[in-house]
Design an enzyme around this catalytic site. Sequence first.
Site, mmCIF file in Angstrom:
data_model
loop_
_atom_site.group_PDB
_atom_site.id
_atom_site.type_symbol
_atom_site.label_atom_id
_atom_site.label_comp_id
_atom_site.label_asym_id
_atom_site.label_seq_id
_atom_site.Cartn_x
_atom_site.Cartn_y
_atom_site.Cartn_z
ATOM 1 N N SER A 124 0.724 -1.136 0.169
ATOM 2 C CA SER A 124 -0.149 0.092 0.109
ATOM 3 C C SER A 124 0.839 1.232 -0.114
ATOM 4 O O SER A 124 1.956 1.387 0.638
ATOM 5 C CB SER A 124 -0.979 -0.079 1.288
ATOM 6 O OG SER A 124 -1.485 1.404 1.454
ATOM 7 N N TYR A 149 -1.978 -1.034 10.694
ATOM 8 C CA TYR A 149 -2.133 -1.639 9.308
ATOM 9 C C TYR A 149 -0.816 -1.321 8.235
ATOM 10 O O TYR A 149 -0.480 -2.216 7.744
ATOM 11 C CB TYR A 149 -3.377 -0.963 8.742
ATOM 12 C CG TYR A 149 -3.570 -1.109 7.332
ATOM 13 C CD1 TYR A 149 -4.262 -2.551 6.821
ATOM 14 C CD2 TYR A 149 -3.260 -0.415 6.359
ATOM 15 C CE1 TYR A 149 -4.237 -2.863 5.656
ATOM 16 C CE2 TYR A 149 -3.394 -0.506 4.968
ATOM 17 C CZ TYR A 149 -3.956 -1.898 4.565
ATOM 18 O OH TYR A 149 -4.045 -2.109 3.215
ATOM 19 N N LYS A 153 2.099 -3.773 6.845
ATOM 20 C CA LYS A 153 2.572 -3.905 5.395
ATOM 21 C C LYS A 153 3.888 -3.474 5.428
ATOM 22 O O LYS A 153 4.652 -4.162 4.391
ATOM 23 C CB LYS A 153 1.817 -2.669 4.507
ATOM 24 C CG LYS A 153 0.393 -2.846 4.327
ATOM 25 C CD LYS A 153 0.182 -4.119 3.335
ATOM 26 C CE LYS A 153 -1.336 -4.364 3.091
ATOM 27 N NZ LYS A 153 -1.726 -5.859 2.692
#
Length: 333
Positions: A124, A149, A153
Amino acid sequence: MKILVTGGLGYIGSHTSVELMHQKYEIILVDNLCNSNEKVLENIKKITQVMPQFYKIDLTDKVALEKIFKENTLDVVIHFAGLKAVGESVKKPIKYYTNNLISTLNLLEMMQKYHVKKLVFSSSATVYGNPGNPKYTESMGRGQTVNPYGSIKSMIEQILEDLYASDNRWCIAILRYFNPIGAHESGLLGETPNGIPNNLMPYIMQVASGKRKFLNIFGNDYPTKDGTGVRDFIHVVDVAKGHVKALEKIKKEGHGIYTYNLGNGIGYSVMDLVNTFERVNGVKIPYKITARREGDLAEYFADPTKAKEELHWETEKTIEDMCRDSWNYEKNN
Ligand code: NAD
Ligand code: UD1
């Protein structure tokens, strides 16, 4: 060529599965259905005329995962599975670290054990942190992430780099998505968030369909063209096609680790998206300007040059297509 698609019934995984099937790849889907449902399988079949093989398992269950590797000779894995709600990851970090990290580690362990060393991973734009320059280029590297989150990643990208350093027979493509929106033009595949949507387009759709009275626009005092936040919205089908190109790249190269932005390279503001949605769909989106959302950046968008040059991939869909297809899906569902 047999491809295992984890999270294959999810939003981006289902669109990618369709594009892979259009290119005649044989796919096996894996999902625990925690954020999707089996109807997606039927809809993939309606679009492609082929029912893909499907395993309902949780990737944190190593025994169940190993069974798939034993039963099938796999060539490539495309790994989408994971929890993705940024706000929830702040409130429930252990749930996110457990699911997203353990799933990935189990998968990598099985790939290593069964000599499957080609991987495409869903990363992302959030891994850039806040680099100062709104145009994100792969050479900027990863920055300071601001929520679990994003941190996960970034950690997984690091794990993949370490894995490649330990054994350079691996061939890995890391794809950093910007803001995927839109839906399949058939109206059969799209995004259906659980509960109150956090992201802009799903919220706009719920306002358009009358489920919510108005959209909250989080701030109109940013130093952007109209004061609202600016993002690189990209059609999910363009994102899906980026995976097919990344797959071709790793097939051709045989080994290496390659990182690409998947974005349009164009920044659209929140107001641009609202205005375009109203114009192409003939639907009013009432809105209120509210305070800025904590953690939001004013503006960022991709430099997509590397993907264009090395993957021969470019976006084909416009912001009008994104708004039209999103609304078409919402109306169908
Ligand atoms: P999604 O939630 O629609 O799809 C993910 C799928 O993974 C779901 O079907 C879910 O049921 C499944 N899943 C989750 N944990 C699992 C587990 N332990 N075992 C088996 N299946 C599991 O999400 P999406 O939007 O399609 O995103 C796919 C990937 O792309 C995710 O890794 C996400 O973090 C990443 N990503 C998404 C966006 C976005 O805006 N949608 C942006 C950047 C990156
Ligand atoms: C979010 C995630 C990011 C993830 C991306 C995937 C956060 C902080 N970041 O990005 O990690 O990779 O989704 O698509 O959640 N907005 C409103 N009203 C709303 C919702 C959003 O005005 O109801 C605005 C936001 O302030 C922002 C823009 O719309 O300016 C886009 O927001 P959103 O769709 O949530 O995506 P991001 O925040 O860019």
